[in-house]
Design an enzyme around this catalytic site. Structure first.
Site, PDB file in Angstrom:
ATOM      1  N   TYR A  86     -10.421   4.669 -12.629  1.00 29.42           N
ATOM      2  CA  TYR A  86     -10.179   5.338 -11.236  1.00 29.42           C
ATOM      3  C   TYR A  86      -9.871   6.927 -11.563  1.00 29.42           C
ATOM      4  CZ  TYR A  86      -8.307   0.692 -10.281  1.00 29.42           C
ATOM      5  OH  TYR A  86      -8.038  -0.655 -10.251  1.00 29.42           O
TER       6      TYR A  86
ATOM      7  N   TYR B 273       0.206  -2.260 -12.242  1.00 34.09           N
ATOM      8  CA  TYR B 273      -1.148  -2.435 -12.599  1.00 34.09           C
ATOM      9  C   TYR B 273      -1.511  -1.771 -13.814  1.00 34.09           C
ATOM     10  CZ  TYR B 273      -1.590  -3.099  -7.602  1.00 34.09           C
ATOM     11  OH  TYR B 273      -1.133  -3.749  -6.323  1.00 34.09           O
TER      12      TYR B 273
ATOM     13  N   GLY C  74       0.763  -1.345   0.086  1.00 31.70           N
ATOM     14  CA  GLY C  74       0.140  -0.018  -0.151  1.00 31.70           C
ATOM     15  C   GLY C  74       0.839   1.307  -0.150  1.00 31.70           C
TER      16      GLY C  74
ATOM     17  N   CYS D 153     -13.259   2.079 -29.244  1.00 24.76           N
ATOM     18  CA  CYS D 153     -14.500   2.685 -29.392  1.00 24.76           C
ATOM     19  C   CYS D 153     -15.251   2.969 -28.354  1.00 24.76           C
ATOM     20  CB  CYS D 153     -15.186   1.908 -30.391  1.00 24.76           C
ATOM     21  SG  CYS D 153     -14.458   1.845 -32.262  1.00 24.76           S
TER      22      CYS D 153
HETATM   23  N1  LLP Z   1      -1.313  -6.966  -0.362  1.00 29.11           N
HETATM   24  C1  LLP Z   1      -2.690  -7.274  -0.507  1.00 29.11           C
HETATM   25  C2  LLP Z   1      -3.498  -8.225   0.185  1.00 29.11           C
HETATM   26  C3  LLP Z   1      -3.188  -6.388  -1.575  1.00 29.11           C
HETATM   27  O1  LLP Z   1      -4.655  -6.497  -1.906  1.00 29.11           O
HETATM   28  C4  LLP Z   1      -2.601  -5.795  -2.476  1.00 29.11           C
HETATM   29  C5  LLP Z   1      -3.079  -4.736  -3.419  1.00 29.11           C
HETATM   30  C6  LLP Z   1      -1.070  -5.382  -2.091  1.00 29.11           C
HETATM   31  C7  LLP Z   1      -0.344  -6.311  -1.325  1.00 29.11           C
HETATM   32  C8  LLP Z   1      -0.346  -4.636  -2.993  1.00 29.11           C
HETATM   33  O2  LLP Z   1      -0.633  -3.341  -2.804  1.00 29.11           O
HETATM   34  P1  LLP Z   1       0.303  -1.965  -3.410  1.00 29.11           P
HETATM   35  O3  LLP Z   1       1.587  -2.177  -2.488  1.00 29.11           O
HETATM   36  O4  LLP Z   1       0.432  -2.144  -4.665  1.00 29.11           O
HETATM   37  O5  LLP Z   1      -0.360  -0.785  -3.170  1.00 29.11           O
HETATM   38  N2  LLP Z   1      -5.634  -1.948  -9.459  1.00 29.11           N
HETATM   39  C9  LLP Z   1      -5.457  -0.958  -8.421  1.00 29.11           C
HETATM   40  C10 LLP Z   1      -4.873  -1.497  -7.187  1.00 29.11           C
HETATM   41  C11 LLP Z   1      -5.379  -2.471  -6.696  1.00 29.11           C
HETATM   42  C12 LLP Z   1      -4.613  -2.970  -5.354  1.00 29.11           C
HETATM   43  C13 LLP Z   1      -5.325  -4.191  -4.928  1.00 29.11           C
HETATM   44  N3  LLP Z   1      -4.492  -4.780  -3.813  1.00 29.11           N
HETATM   45  C14 LLP Z   1      -4.901   0.182  -8.982  1.00 29.11           C
HETATM   46  O6  LLP Z   1      -4.341   0.101 -10.232  1.00 29.11           O
HETATM   47  O7  LLP Z   1      -4.456   1.270  -8.335  1.00 29.11           O
END
Ligand code: LLP
Length: 431
Positions: free
Chosen positions: A334, A390, A248, A361
């Site tokens: 988003y 992503y 996160g 399209c």
């Molecule tokens: N651990 C869990 C359980 C998660 O659900 C996620 C992300 C992460 C780790 C990794 O989080 P990060 O460090 O990447 O923030 N598609 C969306 C993001 C969805 C994130 C889902 N879970 C976007 O493009 O912003």
């Protein structure tokens, strides 16, 4: 520049990882994802060093491979000594094919099917991040059939609102993920796990959301989780050995995003964890984290070619590119911010305000609105920065558009990690 791997050379071309992006676009065609392998490795090391020095030996980062999944990435993670978080049998399969050691793989997801569970066990998965009672019973049964005790970590929702976008916030009580402490369901899941013969309960996991800049929400979550460890110790005599704080931490997409000092954040969280453990009378658990975005986002950039320009008097200016929502759906989904640059004229005055539109399209197929560029003409190269996370992972074949290749840059070498999809690749499953 938003990241230290971006610059402009004497030709006025945008550079990435020390390489001329216009030359890369000529060599590989567009659209193309280009990735800075050394930036990925640098980020892995920042996390690894910070976690082992601040949380102590045994603590480690697990790369959240939902953010970027292909074989080469898992090889890099193996070489860097990272663990991985996988969320589907497809990610797991890719990691296996890359020779990733499965004992360092953690299987997530709120709906693991019976197939997923067997498949993961057959491939020697290290840990299941268990989301709910239904699935833990199946894991127990499958482990019994194989005469093993399966290592499990329970996904707990700490009830934190991390002030990020609702669709990527996951730690609130009303979430499809995990079991909430507040409702008593987390404790029920612990009781169940402890009662099952073939489950080796190792600890707890929480993930509060994504693209979070402050580190306070992680501290709040850590306190709640340590208090939960203490409570379970008191109520059930069970003391967790592992605490996984999820992923996160944010990254800079635009100049106005703050710079994040990951080491300082981890140090801050570690000090709080140490004092909370002492206060609550529990042993310091092994700490895991699951960064995805902050490992790969700024190691990526997407290159496109401009097709045309449309100036709608009294409204806005559109610049169309040869990619769009199939390779980057994040603005459509988003309204995510991105920095957009004209790669072949990066030094010129950027005073033409326009919307960068994809080729699909669909009117929502936009990459970014209201960006300032030198007035683009057909054939110019547009670079969208910070697309390492992503983007490829979320790419689709909408409008039957083949997925772009992923080109890795390693110093003065560049190589194809994922080749450009062909039309035949796209129809290869069709009978
Ligand atoms: N651990 C869990 C359980 C998660 O659900 C996620 C992300 C992460 C780790 C990794 O989080 P990060 O460090 O990447 O923030 N598609 C969306 C993001 C969805 C994130 C889902 N879970 C976007 O493009 O912003």
């Amino acid at each position: 520049m938003i990241c230290d791997n971006i610059g402009i050379n004497e030709k006025g071309h945008l550079t990435f990882a020390g390489r001329d992006t216009v030359e890369l676009a000529e060599k590989y065609g567009t659209p193309a994802y280009i990735m800075d392998e050394n930036k990925i490795r640098e980020k892995c090391r920042i996390y690894k060093n910070a976690m082992s020095s601040h949380f102590g030996h045994g603590s480690m980062p697990l790369f959240a491979s939902k953010s970027l999944c292909f074989k080469r990435i898992y090889e890099i993670m193996r070489e860097e000594g990272m663990g991985i978080d996988v969320v589907s049998p497809g990610e797991l399969y890719t990691a296996v094919k890359a020779g990733f050691p499965m004992e360092n793989a953690y299987f997530h997801g709120n709906n693991k099917t019976d197939f997923d569970i067997s498949f993961a066990m057959d491939n020697g998965i290290g840990y299941f991040m268990c989301d709910n009672a239904d699935e833990i019973r199946v894991i127990n049964e499958e482990a019994g059939k194989r005469s093993i005790k399966q290592k499990v970590i329970l996904r707990i929702t700490p009830g934190i609102d991390p002030h990020t976008q609702a669709k990527i916030s996951t730690g609130k009580v009303d979430s499809k993920f995990g079991a909430a402490i507040e409702t008593g369901q987390a404790e029920e899941l612990v009781e169940l796990a402890l009662s099952l013969d073939n489950i080796d309960l190792r600890g707890y996991h929480c993930h509060i959301g994504s693209q979070i800049f402050e580190y306070q929400p992680f501290c709040d979550a850590a306190i709640i989780m340590i208090d939960f460890i203490a409570q379970m110790k008191a109520n059930h005599g069970y003391e967790a050995q592992v605490l996984n704080l999820g992923g996160g931490m944010g990254v800079r997409y635009v100049e106005s995003d703050p710079e994040i000092d990951y080491d300082a954040n981890i140090k801050g969280i570690s000090e709080l964890i140490a004092s909370e453990c002492e206060k609550m009378g529990v042993n310091h658990p092994q700490i895991l984290m699951e960064p995805g975005r902050s490992i790969v986002a700024d190691a990526g950039m997407t290159l496109y070619t401009v097709g045309g320009r449309k100036e709608i008097k009294g409204f806005k200016n559109y610049v169309s590119i040869d990619g769009g929502m199939p390779d980057n759906p994040r603005y459509a989904l988003y309204e995510s911010s991105y920095t957009v640059m004209l790669a072949n004229r990066a030094n010129e005055k950027a005073d033409y305000v326009c919307t960068v539109a994809g080729r699909c399209c669909e009117s929502g197929d936009l990459i970014q609105e209201g960006v300032s560029l030198p007035k683009p003409v057909r054939g110019d190269i547009i670079a969208v920065l910070t697309t390492g996370a992503y983007n490829y992972a979320m790419a689709s074949n909408y409008n039957a558009i083949p997925k772009p290749p992923v080109i890795m840059i390693d110093g003065d070498k560049d190589y194809v990690a994922v080749r450009r999809e062909s039309f035949d690749d796209m129809i290869s499953c069709q009978e």
